[in-house]
Design a protein around this motif. Structure first.
Motif, short mmCIF file in Angstrom:
data_model
loop_
_atom_site.label_atom_id
_atom_site.label_comp_id
_atom_site.label_asym_id
_atom_site.label_seq_id
_atom_site.Cartn_x
_atom_site.Cartn_y
_atom_site.Cartn_z
N SER A 45 -3.42 -10.45 13.20
CA SER A 45 -2.33 -9.91 14.24
C SER A 45 -2.60 -10.83 15.46
O SER A 45 -3.41 -11.82 15.29
N PHE A 83 -1.66 -12.64 5.10
CA PHE A 83 -1.45 -11.32 5.78
C PHE A 83 0.20 -11.20 5.68
O PHE A 83 0.84 -11.65 6.54
N LEU A 84 0.64 -10.10 5.04
CA LEU A 84 2.00 -9.48 5.24
C LEU A 84 2.08 -8.59 6.72
O LEU A 84 3.32 -8.83 7.26
N THR A 85 1.09 -7.80 6.67
CA THR A 85 0.89 -6.94 7.87
C THR A 85 -0.35 -7.14 8.44
O THR A 85 -1.38 -7.65 7.68
N PRO A 86 -0.52 -6.58 9.62
CA PRO A 86 -1.77 -6.52 10.09
C PRO A 86 -2.93 -5.76 9.39
O PRO A 86 -4.23 -5.98 9.24
N GLN A 87 -2.36 -4.90 8.31
CA GLN A 87 -3.43 -4.31 7.45
C GLN A 87 -3.30 -4.80 6.28
O GLN A 87 -4.56 -4.69 5.37
N LEU A 88 -2.23 -5.28 5.60
CA LEU A 88 -2.11 -5.67 4.27
C LEU A 88 -2.14 -7.22 3.96
O LEU A 88 -1.38 -7.80 4.57
N GLN A 102 -6.23 -3.60 2.25
CA GLN A 102 -5.40 -2.74 2.69
C GLN A 102 -5.81 -1.98 4.20
O GLN A 102 -5.05 -1.33 4.83
N GLY A 104 -6.72 -4.41 7.00
CA GLY A 104 -6.91 -5.38 7.89
C GLY A 104 -8.02 -6.41 7.66
O GLY A 104 -8.59 -7.22 8.54
N ASP A 128 7.62 -9.26 0.41
CA ASP A 128 7.64 -7.97 0.89
C ASP A 128 6.28 -7.31 0.42
O ASP A 128 5.57 -8.08 -0.24
N GLN A 129 6.09 -5.98 0.56
CA GLN A 129 5.18 -5.31 -0.07
C GLN A 129 4.74 -5.28 -1.60
O GLN A 129 3.61 -5.00 -2.10
#
Length: 333
Positions: A45, A83-88, A102, A104, A128-129
């Motif tokens: 992030s 990292f796709l998202t800050p968590q995943l 899952q 971060g 995507d996820q």
């Protein structure tokens, strides 16, 4: 924005392998992990970055100076993280290892590991996820459509040159099983994936391989570049321009539908391409070499210790690098 990878220095490590250390055991929390061989550094992030490397080392930082090693369920050398998202996020490495987080990067779980295969994965990208691909040595290519719960291997003849493709097409008509065996045996190393721009992703590899896909990697179109060495880094700009770099300082730019060579002033191999924030691009490579590009012109520099720089990123105003000797700050003027 991720782009880079694996010089001849790193390819040798990945293919020949480091000592096993029991790949399925938990990575040892090492006091000097931030000074070990590190192979990829990526943003989680705006407030956190993660680096991965030998012996399953994964470290995170919120300032680029202080690093905390995470508990990881493998000691396999890790070559790339995404990292796709800050968590995943996911990480890949030796023994076709694929890890997922899952939260971060606080905890990691094994999605796939196959020591018997004896092939490293080099890079991973999720669209995507649910949908993602992972690539590696000897044409290793996996796809998931369920977020990594299952990974299915694919063989892509499109990565071969025209003559090999024609030979395999004839063989396929005669013997499907022999065709698959032969294809699997001659596929080149797949080294790096670019970021996705306008639904297009690029792949760089061995023997002058550069290809693109507009359908999430299901089909690939090989591009002709007047170069037959290995590419270790590929960067796709928002403008559509593509920059590739690799063995012995070879750098090429693709824009206006044509390739042009860029004089790098060195024979050191380049491992990564970092787009800076001021219309400049930084290439990092072996022997501590860096090449700062602007308007197609390059300025070559070298770090004092001469250690191979494997990857780098811009974080909170600093250029932070993963090197063969750990984390370093680069002075980019």
């Amino acid at each position: 924005m991720r782009t880079h990878f694996v010089s001849f220095f790193v390819v040798c490590i990945c293919i020949l392998g480091l000592p096993a250390y029991g790949e399925t055991s938990t990575a040892y929390i090492a006091p000097l992990a931030k000074e070990s061989l590190l192979l990829d550094i990526e943003p989680v992030s705006d407030e956190k970055i993660i680096v991965v490397g030998e012996r399953g080392h994964i470290l995170e930082s919120t300032n680029g100076l202080d690093w905390q090693q995470q508990t990881v369920p493998t000691t396999a050398t890790l070559t790339a993280v995404f990292f796709l998202t800050p968590q995943l996020g996911w990480a890949v490495g030796h023994d076709a290892t694929i890890l997922v987080t899952q939260d971060g990067g606080q905890s990691w779980a094994i999605q796939q590991q196959n020591p018997e295969l004896e092939k490293p994965l080099m890079d991973i990208h999720f669209f995507d996820q649910q949908n993602g691909i992972a690539i590696g040595a000897y044409g290793l290519f996996y796809r998931t459509e369920d977020g990594g719960q299952s990974w299915n291997r694919e063989l892509h003849a499109e990565f071969l040159n025209k003559d090999d493709q024609e030979y395999l097409a004839d063989l396929k008509q005669e013997d499907e099983q022999l065709y698959k065996q032969e294809l699997s045996s001659i596929l080149p190393h797949l080294n790096r994936l670019s970021s996705v721009v306008n639904h297009r992703i690029y792949l760089a590899g061995e023997a002058g391989l550069l290809a693109f896909s507009d359908d999430n990697g299901r089909h690939w179109q090989r591009m002709d570049v007047d170069y037959y060495g290995s590419f270790f880094a590929v960067h796709h700009y928002d403008t559509g321009e593509v920059l590739v770099a690799g063995l012995r300082g070879n750098v090429f730019s693709f824009k206006n539908n044509q390739w042009s060579s860029i004089d790098s002033h060195t024979t050191s191999s380049f491992n990564s391409i970092v787009e800076l924030t001021d219309e400049r691009t930084l290439l990092v490579g072996n022997n501590g070499r860096t090449l700062l590009l602007k308007d197609g012109q390059g300025v070559l520099s070298q770090s004092p210790d001469g250690k191979a720089i494997i990857d780098a990123l811009v974080f909170k105003g600093q250029v932070i690098a993963a090197t063969e000797a750990g984390i370093k700050l680069l002075d980019v003027k």
